[in-house]
Design an enzyme around this catalytic site. Structure first.
Site, PDB file in Angstrom:
ATOM      1  N   SER A 272       0.838  -1.198   0.000  1.00 29.31           N
ATOM      2  CA  SER A 272       0.000   0.000   0.000  1.00 29.31           C
ATOM      3  C   SER A 272       0.876   1.252   0.000  1.00 29.31           C
ATOM      4  O   SER A 272       1.900   1.288   0.674  1.00 29.31           O
ATOM      5  CB  SER A 272      -0.858   0.019   1.252  1.00 29.31           C
ATOM      6  OG  SER A 272      -1.430  -1.242   1.418  1.00 29.31           O
ATOM      7  N   CYS A 274       2.648   2.556  -2.408  1.00 30.48           N
ATOM      8  CA  CYS A 274       3.930   2.440  -3.103  1.00 30.48           C
ATOM      9  C   CYS A 274       3.764   2.558  -4.611  1.00 30.48           C
ATOM     10  O   CYS A 274       4.566   2.019  -5.385  1.00 30.48           O
ATOM     11  CB  CYS A 274       4.612   1.123  -2.755  1.00 30.48           C
ATOM     12  SG  CYS A 274       5.143   1.062  -1.050  1.00 30.48           S
ATOM     13  N   SER A 278      -1.233   4.332  -9.061  1.00 31.09           N
ATOM     14  CA  SER A 278      -0.753   5.287 -10.063  1.00 31.09           C
ATOM     15  C   SER A 278      -0.049   4.578 -11.222  1.00 31.09           C
ATOM     16  O   SER A 278       0.002   5.119 -12.324  1.00 31.09           O
ATOM     17  CB  SER A 278       0.096   6.388  -9.438  1.00 31.09           C
ATOM     18  OG  SER A 278       1.189   5.836  -8.798  1.00 31.09           O
ATOM     19  N   ALA A 388      -5.747   9.159   3.600  1.00 28.80           N
ATOM     20  CA  ALA A 388      -7.092   9.580   3.158  1.00 28.80           C
ATOM     21  C   ALA A 388      -7.348   8.973   1.779  1.00 28.80           C
ATOM     22  O   ALA A 388      -6.405   8.767   1.004  1.00 28.80           O
ATOM     23  CB  ALA A 388      -7.168  11.098   3.084  1.00 28.80           C
ATOM     24  N   ARG A 420       9.050  -0.058  -1.650  1.00 25.45           N
ATOM     25  CA  ARG A 420       9.637   1.247  -1.336  1.00 25.45           C
ATOM     26  C   ARG A 420      11.032   0.987  -0.793  1.00 25.45           C
ATOM     27  O   ARG A 420      11.203   0.655   0.383  1.00 25.45           O
ATOM     28  CB  ARG A 420       8.736   1.921  -0.298  1.00 25.45           C
ATOM     29  CG  ARG A 420       9.073   3.357   0.023  1.00 25.45           C
ATOM     30  CD  ARG A 420       8.027   3.921   0.967  1.00 25.45           C
ATOM     31  NE  ARG A 420       6.797   4.243   0.275  1.00 25.45           N
ATOM     32  CZ  ARG A 420       6.493   5.444  -0.216  1.00 25.45           C
ATOM     33  NH1 ARG A 420       7.327   6.454  -0.053  1.00 25.45           N
ATOM     34  NH2 ARG A 420       5.357   5.645  -0.840  1.00 25.45           N
TER      35      ARG A 420
HETATM   36  C1  SPV Z   1      -4.271  -1.387   0.802  1.00 24.95           C
HETATM   37  O1  SPV Z   1      -3.936  -0.891   1.895  1.00 24.95           O
HETATM   38  O2  SPV Z   1      -3.577  -2.213   0.192  1.00 24.95           O
HETATM   39  C2  SPV Z   1      -5.518  -0.976   0.175  1.00 24.95           C
HETATM   40  C3  SPV Z   1      -6.489  -0.271   0.984  1.00 24.95           C
HETATM   41  O3  SPV Z   1      -5.760  -1.290  -0.961  1.00 24.95           O
HETATM   42  S1  SPV Z   1      -7.146  -1.287   2.185  1.00 24.95           S
HETATM   43  O4  SPV Z   1      -8.562  -1.431   1.896  1.00 24.95           O
HETATM   44  O5  SPV Z   1      -6.920  -0.624   3.437  1.00 24.95           O
HETATM   45  O6  SPV Z   1      -6.511  -2.575   2.141  1.00 24.95           O
HETATM   46 MN    MN Z   2      -4.439  -2.924  -1.553  1.00 28.75          MN
END
Ligand code: SPV
Ligand code: MN
Length: 623
Positions: A272, A274, A278, A388, A420
């Site tokens: 997440s 990283c 994008s 966020a 990362r």
């Molecule tokens: C992640 O953190 O990898 C996400 C958002 O895609 S979550 O729903 O918090 O897992």
């Molecule tokens: Mn995810």
């Protein structure tokens, strides 16, 4: 008044499914909501969910049509709920499996169930509970799995409408079978306005593999609360690894190189925050999915993949007109969008790195905010949370790929892994063969981010960026990957990427959009458009190819010095990394043979290179 009226009961009965009925009865009796509403696939029912989220204050309308904001358990409390809670997410296993899996938070099933069912007793008191039916994956697809969600959060139910395909009619086709996952969620007791979870200390997310269900209580953040997202990913991983397919933390994108008549599909896994979304959103390319994919070996000899979602729950930080034009445009025009944990002032929302002037006050993830507001450690509270998010349908985007709902999925030509990593791996490396690719994915390391609770910037192993969701031994998981590739006539080429390389004074060596060149290069490698340099860790690009790609795609002059700095092989750092990887995997006894072979081979090659040159960084021109 009956808690479930005739109309709602009829909707349930129409499914002719005893297991559904049983689950619903069991959890209504346990959670004790004041009212139960069954939501079908009708627009009327779906609108009801949207409207209730606003009526109850779980979402607040913003200025632009279709935009709302939601807040998760506020930051000023001793605890908060704005990221995944790894600590209180437990996989329930039989007693004899406890402590077998060093990377998984496990808890004895009986004990865990007892604890969470006690916490859930009466957790929906005075709340309305909605019952929802969804389909994980396209309709009428071999890939797809049905899912039942019960929740007392209309924010959760609304988010799932944006993110998942409706499945009420699909449940009818189940013909009474119990082949579905189910998820019970409650925000628990709420406090304040907007209402946030009060008892965060009793937040629990327990994964019950045996029953194919997840129970989640006292939370609101989507990564903790939405059954179909990371909770279902865990159940999917269990099923896939006990069958013969893959459930992965992958995006899926269409890559469309300029001047070629072809397109290819790539998957990619990044921890997440990283660069995963994008990458999937790179200009000129198309997006099938940004988070979770199922893959199967297909008759045509390729791996095929579907997005089990149809929307994006993306990190909003740093989305701005310059770096992420496609998302920025979608988020600043009217359409159905839920923002979470951003700053709102006069009906407009703001986030970190949005490229706009930030107001001096407003409502944010710490409730009422003003510039200079400090947390309990006297640290200044930023105007928006770094984690966020925005929730939006993929079809809302101009770059949505037309194959989003293709029941056969798309054929995958390449897989990108990334982390990362500030000082070890070059920006892109191609694996030598499939098993080497599995090793590349398995050895991803990444510094922690704000997407999970806890300290940031700590280097952690992140196999396939899927470790947070792992529910089987890593050995079994890697073996499944190995076997999967063996069954493919055309296994995808696998690449390790690193967008976060820094120089000695801590400055990033690459621009945010440079990744477009790595992706286009990787796609070209599938078709032998480019030659490559063989190194101990895999193939790396040649300078002149990158120079041409930077010019063509970014109109940038890619300097030779930059190439040398980015693509030099760092034997000492890489050997240190191998040691860390070895230490990690040695903790588990099922790691397959091929993994150790690749590791040992890589170590030997690096040692040879190190003794030949004895430099800290070896230029690609010397290889
Ligand atoms: C992640 O953190 O990898 C996400 C958002 O895609 S979550 O729903 O918090 O897992
Ligand atoms: Mn995810």
């Amino acid at each position: 008044m009956e808690i479930i009226d005739e109309t709602n009961l009829a909707k349930l009965k129409a499914l002719k499914n005893e297991t559904v009925q049983k689950v619903v009865n069991e959890f209504i009796s346990l959670c004790k909501p004041s009212k139960v509403t069954v939501i079908t696939d009708s627009q009327e029912d779906i609108n009801y969910v949207r409207n209730r989220a606003i009526e109850l204050g779980e979402e607040i309308k913003l200025k632009l049509n279709g935009h709302t904001v939601h807040y998760d358990g506020f930051f000023t409390m001793s605890n908060h709920d704005q990221a995944r809670d790894k600590k209180n997410t437990q996989v329930l296993v039989p007693k004899n499996e406890l402590d077998l899996y060093p990377w998984i938070n496990t808890m004895e099933r009986e004990k865990g169930l007892k604890e969470i069912l006690e916490i859930m007793e009466g957790c929906m008191k005075d709340h309305e509970c909605v019952i929802r039916f969804f389909c994980l994956g396209p309709i009428n697809s071999k890939f797809s799995i049905l899912a039942l969600q019960m929740t007392d959060s209309f924010y959760v139910a609304h988010s799932e409408d944006i993110l998942y395909r409706a499945g009420y009619e699909e449940f009818k086709k189940l013909d009474g079978s119990d082949e579905f996952f189910y998820f019970i969620h409650s925000s628990g007791e709420l406090t304040g306005d907007p209402p946030v979870t009060k008892n965060l200390d009793k937040r629990r997310i327990y994964i019950d593999l045996k029953e194919g269900r997840v129970l989640s209580v006292n939370n609101q953040y989507a990564g903790n609360s939405l059954g179909l997202k990371k909770l279902a990913l865990r159940l999917g991983i269990y099923k896939a690894n006990n069958e013969d397919w893959l459930a992965e933390h992958y995006f899926i994108m269409g890559v469309h190189p300029k001047g070629k008549k072809r397109s290819s599909f790539f998957c990619g896994a990044f921890p997440s925050a990283c660069g995963k979304t994008s990458t999937a959103m790179l200009p000129g390319q198309t997006i099938v999915g940004d988070d979770i994919a199922y893959l199967r070996v297909w008759e045509d000899g390729f791996a095929h993949s579907v997005n089990i979602e149809k929307g994006i729950f993306g990190i909003i930080k740093d989305v701005n007109a310059k770096d992420d034009p496609v998302i920025f445009d979608a988020l600043t025009t009217p359409r159905e969008t839920i923002f979470s944990n951003v700053l709102v002032k006069d009906g407009t929302c703001y986030w970190i790195g949005d490229g706009r002037i930030t107001p001096d006050d407003g409502m944010n993830f710490s409730a009422n905010w003003y510039k200079g507001k400090k947390d309990k450690n006297r640290k200044e509270i930023p105007h928006a949370h770094p984690n966020a998010r925005y929730t939006i349908g993929i079809e809302e985007l101009d770059n949505a790929d037309p194959n989003l709902h293709n029941p056969d999925g798309v054929s995958i030509h390449g897989i990108l892994y990334g982390g990362r990593d500030s000082d070890t791996m070059p920006p892109i490396v191609e694996s030598i063969h499939w098993e080497h690719g599995v090793f590349l994915g398995a050895s991803i390391e990444s510094e922690t981010t704000s997407a999970t609770l806890g300290a940031e910037g700590v280097r952690m192993q992140q196999p396939m960026a899927n470790l947070d969701f792992m529910v089987v031994s890593l050995g079994k998981y890697l073996k499944n990957h190995q076997e999967f590739g063996k069954r493919l006539k055309y296994p995808p080429k696998v690449f390790a990427t690193n967008y976060f390389l820094k120089n000695k004074i801590g400055k990033y060596l690459n621009g945010i959009l440079d990744k477009l060149c790595w992706v286009i290069w990787a796609e070209g490698r599938v078709y032998d458009d480019f030659k490559a340099i063989k190194t101990p860790i895999g193939y790396i690009p040649e300078y002149l190819d990158l120079k041409a790609l930077f010019k063509q795609y970014l109109n940038k002059d890619y300097k030779k010095e930059d190439y040398i700095q980015q693509f030099s092989i760092r034997p000492i750092k890489l050997l240190e990394k191998l040691d860390r990887v070895e230490t990690m995997y040695k903790k588990e006894k099922w790691v397959p043979e091929f993994f150790w072979n690749v590791l040992n081979n890589q170590r030997n090659l690096l040692l040879k290179l190190k003794s030949k040159f004895n430099y800290e960084e070896i230029s690609p021109f010397l290889l």
